[in-house]
Design a protein around this motif. Structure first.
Motif, PDB file in Angstrom:
ATOM      1  N   ALA A 116      -7.638  15.006  70.782  1.00  0.00           N
ATOM      2  CA  ALA A 116      -7.956  16.333  70.233  1.00  0.00           C
ATOM      3  C   ALA A 116      -9.161  16.261  69.319  1.00  0.00           C
ATOM      4  CB  ALA A 116      -6.749  16.878  69.478  1.00  0.00           C
ATOM      5  N   ARG A 117      -9.921  17.339  69.320  1.00  0.00           N
ATOM      6  CA  ARG A 117     -11.038  17.448  68.394  1.00  0.00           C
ATOM      7  C   ARG A 117     -10.830  18.684  67.521  1.00  0.00           C
ATOM      8  NH1 ARG A 117     -11.648  13.067  69.240  1.00  0.00           N
ATOM      9  NH2 ARG A 117     -13.508  11.837  69.759  1.00  0.00           N
ATOM     10  N   PHE A 118     -11.208  18.559  66.295  1.00  0.00           N
ATOM     11  CA  PHE A 118     -10.980  19.621  65.320  1.00  0.00           C
ATOM     12  C   PHE A 118     -11.740  20.894  65.701  1.00  0.00           C
ATOM     13  CE2 PHE A 118     -12.757  21.456  61.307  1.00  0.00           C
ATOM     14  CZ  PHE A 118     -11.639  22.197  60.993  1.00  0.00           C
ATOM     15  N   ARG A 119     -11.026  22.014  65.691  1.00  0.00           N
ATOM     16  CA  ARG A 119     -11.642  23.299  65.955  1.00  0.00           C
ATOM     17  C   ARG A 119     -11.315  24.242  64.798  1.00  0.00           C
ATOM     18  NH1 ARG A 119      -8.837  25.425  70.769  1.00  0.00           N
ATOM     19  NH2 ARG A 119      -7.164  24.027  70.145  1.00  0.00           N
ATOM     20  N   PRO A 120     -12.254  24.514  63.933  1.00  0.00           N
ATOM     21  CA  PRO A 120     -11.951  25.329  62.749  1.00  0.00           C
ATOM     22  C   PRO A 120     -11.651  26.779  63.103  1.00  0.00           C
ATOM     23  CG  PRO A 120     -14.306  24.954  62.921  1.00  0.00           C
ATOM     24  CD  PRO A 120     -13.659  24.097  63.970  1.00  0.00           C
ATOM     25  N   TYR A 121     -10.878  27.427  62.215  1.00  0.00           N
ATOM     26  CA  TYR A 121     -10.597  28.853  62.389  1.00  0.00           C
ATOM     27  C   TYR A 121     -11.848  29.676  62.142  1.00  0.00           C
ATOM     28  CZ  TYR A 121      -5.500  28.394  62.306  1.00  0.00           C
ATOM     29  OH  TYR A 121      -4.203  28.109  62.580  1.00  0.00           O
ATOM     30  N   ASN A 122     -11.905  30.823  62.782  1.00  0.00           N
ATOM     31  CA  ASN A 122     -12.892  31.809  62.387  1.00  0.00           C
ATOM     32  C   ASN A 122     -12.424  32.434  61.074  1.00  0.00           C
ATOM     33  OD1 ASN A 122     -14.527  31.514  64.684  1.00  0.00           O
ATOM     34  ND2 ASN A 122     -13.152  32.859  65.866  1.00  0.00           N
ATOM     35  N   PRO A 123     -13.341  32.993  60.260  1.00  0.00           N
ATOM     36  CA  PRO A 123     -12.937  33.553  58.965  1.00  0.00           C
ATOM     37  C   PRO A 123     -11.822  34.576  59.069  1.00  0.00           C
ATOM     38  CG  PRO A 123     -15.325  33.407  59.107  1.00  0.00           C
ATOM     39  CD  PRO A 123     -14.796  33.030  60.454  1.00  0.00           C
ATOM     40  N   GLU A 124     -11.855  35.422  60.135  1.00  0.00           N
ATOM     41  CA  GLU A 124     -10.828  36.464  60.230  1.00  0.00           C
ATOM     42  C   GLU A 124      -9.458  35.889  60.577  1.00  0.00           C
ATOM     43  OE1 GLU A 124     -13.165  36.314  64.168  1.00  0.00           O
ATOM     44  OE2 GLU A 124     -13.587  36.312  61.998  1.00  0.00           O
ATOM     45  N   GLU A 125      -9.407  34.640  61.009  1.00  0.00           N
ATOM     46  CA  GLU A 125      -8.129  34.035  61.357  1.00  0.00           C
ATOM     47  C   GLU A 125      -7.438  33.390  60.164  1.00  0.00           C
ATOM     48  OE1 GLU A 125      -9.874  31.572  64.541  1.00  0.00           O
ATOM     49  OE2 GLU A 125      -8.308  32.427  65.813  1.00  0.00           O
TER      50      GLU A 125
ATOM     51  N   ILE B 193      -8.542  17.606  55.338  1.00  0.00           N
ATOM     52  CA  ILE B 193      -7.618  16.607  55.881  1.00  0.00           C
ATOM     53  C   ILE B 193      -7.927  16.334  57.341  1.00  0.00           C
ATOM     54  CG2 ILE B 193      -5.197  16.125  56.431  1.00  0.00           C
ATOM     55  CD1 ILE B 193      -4.414  17.622  53.895  1.00  0.00           C
ATOM     56  N   SER B 194      -8.262  17.390  58.075  1.00  0.00           N
ATOM     57  CA  SER B 194      -8.602  17.186  59.480  1.00  0.00           C
ATOM     58  C   SER B 194      -9.891  16.383  59.621  1.00  0.00           C
ATOM     59  CB  SER B 194      -8.756  18.541  60.180  1.00  0.00           C
ATOM     60  OG  SER B 194      -8.920  18.366  61.572  1.00  0.00           O
ATOM     61  N   ASP B 195     -10.844  16.617  58.723  1.00  0.00           N
ATOM     62  CA  ASP B 195     -12.075  15.818  58.734  1.00  0.00           C
ATOM     63  C   ASP B 195     -11.755  14.336  58.529  1.00  0.00           C
ATOM     64  OD1 ASP B 195     -13.714  17.943  59.205  1.00  0.00           O
ATOM     65  OD2 ASP B 195     -14.315  18.222  57.114  1.00  0.00           O
ATOM     66  N   ALA B 196     -10.808  14.060  57.628  1.00  0.00           N
ATOM     67  CA  ALA B 196     -10.423  12.672  57.362  1.00  0.00           C
ATOM     68  C   ALA B 196      -9.797  12.043  58.605  1.00  0.00           C
ATOM     69  CB  ALA B 196      -9.444  12.625  56.192  1.00  0.00           C
ATOM     70  N   ILE B 197      -8.964  12.819  59.298  1.00  0.00           N
ATOM     71  CA  ILE B 197      -8.333  12.311  60.521  1.00  0.00           C
ATOM     72  C   ILE B 197      -9.385  12.040  61.594  1.00  0.00           C
ATOM     73  CG2 ILE B 197      -6.780  12.928  62.425  1.00  0.00           C
ATOM     74  CD1 ILE B 197      -5.075  14.455  60.380  1.00  0.00           C
ATOM     75  N   MET B 198     -10.324  12.963  61.714  1.00  0.00           N
ATOM     76  CA  MET B 198     -11.398  12.776  62.694  1.00  0.00           C
ATOM     77  C   MET B 198     -12.234  11.533  62.362  1.00  0.00           C
ATOM     78  SD  MET B 198     -11.109  15.068  65.014  1.00  0.00           S
ATOM     79  CE  MET B 198      -9.338  14.941  64.768  1.00  0.00           C
ATOM     80  N   ASN B 199     -12.467  11.321  61.081  1.00  0.00           N
ATOM     81  CA  ASN B 199     -13.238  10.156  60.662  1.00  0.00           C
ATOM     82  C   ASN B 199     -12.520   8.862  61.059  1.00  0.00           C
ATOM     83  OD1 ASN B 199     -15.650   9.293  58.802  1.00  0.00           O
ATOM     84  ND2 ASN B 199     -13.915   8.023  58.183  1.00  0.00           N
ATOM     85  N   MET B 200     -11.204   8.848  60.869  1.00  0.00           N
ATOM     86  CA  MET B 200     -10.411   7.681  61.230  1.00  0.00           C
ATOM     87  C   MET B 200     -10.456   7.463  62.741  1.00  0.00           C
ATOM     88  SD  MET B 200      -8.327   5.174  60.626  1.00  0.00           S
ATOM     89  CE  MET B 200      -7.019   4.242  61.416  1.00  0.00           C
ATOM     90  N   GLN B 201     -10.363   8.550  63.485  1.00  0.00           N
ATOM     91  CA  GLN B 201     -10.365   8.432  64.941  1.00  0.00           C
ATOM     92  C   GLN B 201     -11.712   7.927  65.466  1.00  0.00           C
ATOM     93  OE1 GLN B 201      -9.760  12.116  66.959  1.00  0.00           O
ATOM     94  NE2 GLN B 201      -9.960  11.246  69.010  1.00  0.00           N
ATOM     95  N   GLU B 202     -12.789   8.520  64.939  1.00  0.00           N
ATOM     96  CA  GLU B 202     -14.113   8.176  65.435  1.00  0.00           C
ATOM     97  C   GLU B 202     -14.538   6.758  65.061  1.00  0.00           C
ATOM     98  OE1 GLU B 202     -16.487  11.286  63.836  1.00  0.00           O
ATOM     99  OE2 GLU B 202     -15.665  12.820  65.180  1.00  0.00           O
ATOM    100  N   ASN B 203     -13.988   6.243  63.957  1.00  0.00           N
ATOM    101  CA  ASN B 203     -14.358   4.898  63.518  1.00  0.00           C
ATOM    102  C   ASN B 203     -13.242   3.881  63.755  1.00  0.00           C
ATOM    103  OD1 ASN B 203     -17.061   5.390  62.105  1.00  0.00           O
ATOM    104  ND2 ASN B 203     -15.738   6.897  61.123  1.00  0.00           N
ATOM    105  N   SER B 204     -12.300   4.255  64.608  1.00  0.00           N
ATOM    106  CA  SER B 204     -11.120   3.400  64.803  1.00  0.00           C
ATOM    107  C   SER B 204     -11.489   2.021  65.346  1.00  0.00           C
ATOM    108  CB  SER B 204     -10.128   4.087  65.742  1.00  0.00           C
ATOM    109  OG  SER B 204     -10.730   4.326  67.009  1.00  0.00           O
ATOM    110  N   MET B 205     -12.467   1.943  66.231  1.00  0.00           N
ATOM    111  CA  MET B 205     -12.840   0.647  66.813  1.00  0.00           C
ATOM    112  C   MET B 205     -13.430  -0.283  65.753  1.00  0.00           C
ATOM    113  SD  MET B 205     -14.432   1.568  70.566  1.00  0.00           S
ATOM    114  CE  MET B 205     -14.688  -0.173  70.856  1.00  0.00           C
TER     115      MET B 205
END
Length: 489
Positions: free
Chosen positions: A293-302, A249-261
């Motif tokens: 904001a830019r997406f920052r994924p969790y580390n596996p232990e998180e 879902i965050s990837d989808a949001i980032m895609n919308m943001q980056e291609n908004s123009m």
């Protein structure tokens, strides 16, 4: 004394029968509870992971709009628990709501009327504001949830069928045959002599004639469960879908943001230039809705711990083993009861056993399984024209559940029909008749001596290929999710 021994023989039979069926019932019940716990906890973990990640990534902006993400998980949980939820429509609505808020968010200086939003929807196919994420996620979620819900329901249905069938009592003719087999030797002083194995086999085939009718549909049902289990291990694995859903879902949001123009320009070209907001409102809107904001994924232990302390693969592997053992339960039931040393002599001891008249070899052939074949049973008078009503209802219940499994195997959604009232006979679907149920069942498929022929027909359903979404269905879904925009706050 005859009445007393008649009751005792019925009691002995019920104990031997119910012990096996209760063990089977307990096995399905324990697996259903484990799967149910796993699926529910998996959803809880996925929601918590998404919430934690989005709070960390988007902060106040997410918290002000978190209700739409909560609604997504509420609907997923409602679907799993049997609610009337159309997964595709629900997911389309989620993306539409997200687009409404984001389109205003990336264009805070403009005012968009309802008419303008209607125009935007016409360009949905060209725009694909969230990239390919909505299409892929919808397909993955739909198939995984259909398979998961159907499989859990199948385990519960098997438990309930066994419980209801276990409550069926032997007929008066069956009780008479049991009395003759188990206690008539007492009258000749043969107290320590047990019934001959094949003699016991014929009596049990007669007393369990109606239960034998379950075999074909039960086998089909178990085979369909095994097919869905394979899907759960592979392309319909709900764990592999839900665990990274926050990332998708965050990837989808980032895609919308980056291609908004580009998205906005295409909309403006096709629908016209929208009206500008007043200068003061524009400045305030841009300030309040900064989306840097830019997406920052969790580390596996998180990431959250595995649901229910296990994994879907381990659960499926375990239940597949139990399903395979249970596959020929009903056709093997008479032989397994007679294998109990309390019920009959072993099959090797042919001369030193009670044959119904004396201590000698039993000369009759063993009758085949099923109601129709009992017309030739030499030990039990069975009315082959009068099937047991409770068992017939369970056969129908198995058939209905098998069809649902086949649909789930193909990735097609199914509506569950409450058949509890129709299936209600003697007994309960949740308890065990004995004081304590064994947590597992173990039984052997016993070969009948001499001329007993194998009567069990294995009905294997060919595995159907997965069904994809048609282009028309995809177009319709995409047109829906651009159906309007609301302010992102």
């Amino acid at each position: 004394m005859e009445e007393k021994y008649g009751q005792q023989s019925k009691h002995d039979f019920r104990n031997a029968y119910v012990e096996l069926s209760n063990n089977l019932q307990a096995t399905f019940n324990s697996r259903y509870k484990k799967f149910d716990e796993f699926f529910r906890e998996l959803l809880e973990n996925a929601e918590k992971s998404l919430n934690d990640m989005f709070v960390r990534t988007y902060g106040l902006l997410y918290m002000q709009n978190s209700e739409m993400f909560k609604d997504l998980f509420v609907e997923l949980k409602r679907y799993y628990t049997g609610g009337s939820v159309n997964l595709e429509e629900m997911l389309n609505d989620f993306w539409a709501r997200l687009l409404e808020r984001m389109f205003r968010l990336v264009n805070p200086q403009y005012h968009f009327s309802d008419e303008y939003l209607e125009c935007v929807s016409k360009y949905t196919e060209q725009l694909k504001p969230f990239g390919d994420v909505p299409r892929k996620l919808k397909l993955q979620v739909t198939r995984a949830f259909v398979a998961a819900r159907t499989f859990a329901q199948g385990l519960a249905a098997a438990r309930d069928v066994v419980a209801k069938v276990s409550a069926v009592n032997p007929t008066p003719q069956g009780v008479q045959a049991l009395l003759k087999m188990m206690y008539c030797p007492y009258c000749q002083g043969l107290v320590a002599v047990k019934p001959c194995y094949n003699y016991c086999f014929n009596v049990m085939r007669g007393c369990l004639a109606n239960q034998g009718e379950l075999d074909t549909e039960w086998t089909n049902f178990i085979d369909s469960m095994l097919m869905v289990a394979e899907r759960l291990e592979g392309p319909f694995n709900i764990e592999s879908v839900m665990d990274p859903i926050d990332v998708k879902i965050s990837d989808a949001i980032m895609n919308m943001q980056e291609n908004s123009m580009q998205v906005s320009q295409k909309v403006f070209q096709g629908c016209g230039q929208p009206k500008m907001l007043a200068q003061s409102r524009t400045s305030r809107s841009v300030s309040e809705s900064s989306f840097s904001a830019r997406f920052r994924p969790y580390n596996p232990e998180e990431r959250p711990t595995t649901a229910a302390g296990t994994s879907l693969d381990r659960l499926v592997t375990d239940v597949k083993e139990k399903l395979k053992l249970a596959r020929k339960f009903w056709s093997s039931l008479p032989g397994n009861i007679c294998s109990n040393e309390k019920m009959a002599a072993n099959s090797i001891n042919e001369e030193e056993c009670w044959n119904g008249n004396d201590k000698s070899r039993y000369v009759f052939a063993v009758t085949a399984n099923g109601l129709a074949n009992q017309a030739n049973n030499p030990e039990v008078a069975v009315d082959t024209a009068k099937p047991d009503v409770v068992i017939r209802r369970q056969i129908v219940a198995l058939r209905v559940m098998t069809n649902k499994m086949k649909n789930a195997y193909n990735g097609n959604d199914v509506d569950f029909i409450d058949i509890s009232d129709e299936s209600s006979g003697e007994g309960s679907g949740s308890g065990c008749e004995l004081q304590q149920c064994s947590p597992e069942f173990v039984f052997n498929i016993t070969e009948v001596k001499r001329d007993n022929k194998q009567m069990d027909k294995i009905a294997d359903d060919a595995a159907a290929s997965r069904v994809g979404l048609s282009g028309a269905a995809f177009l319709a879904s995409v047109l829906i999710f651009l159906a309007g925009q609301r302010q992102w706050r």
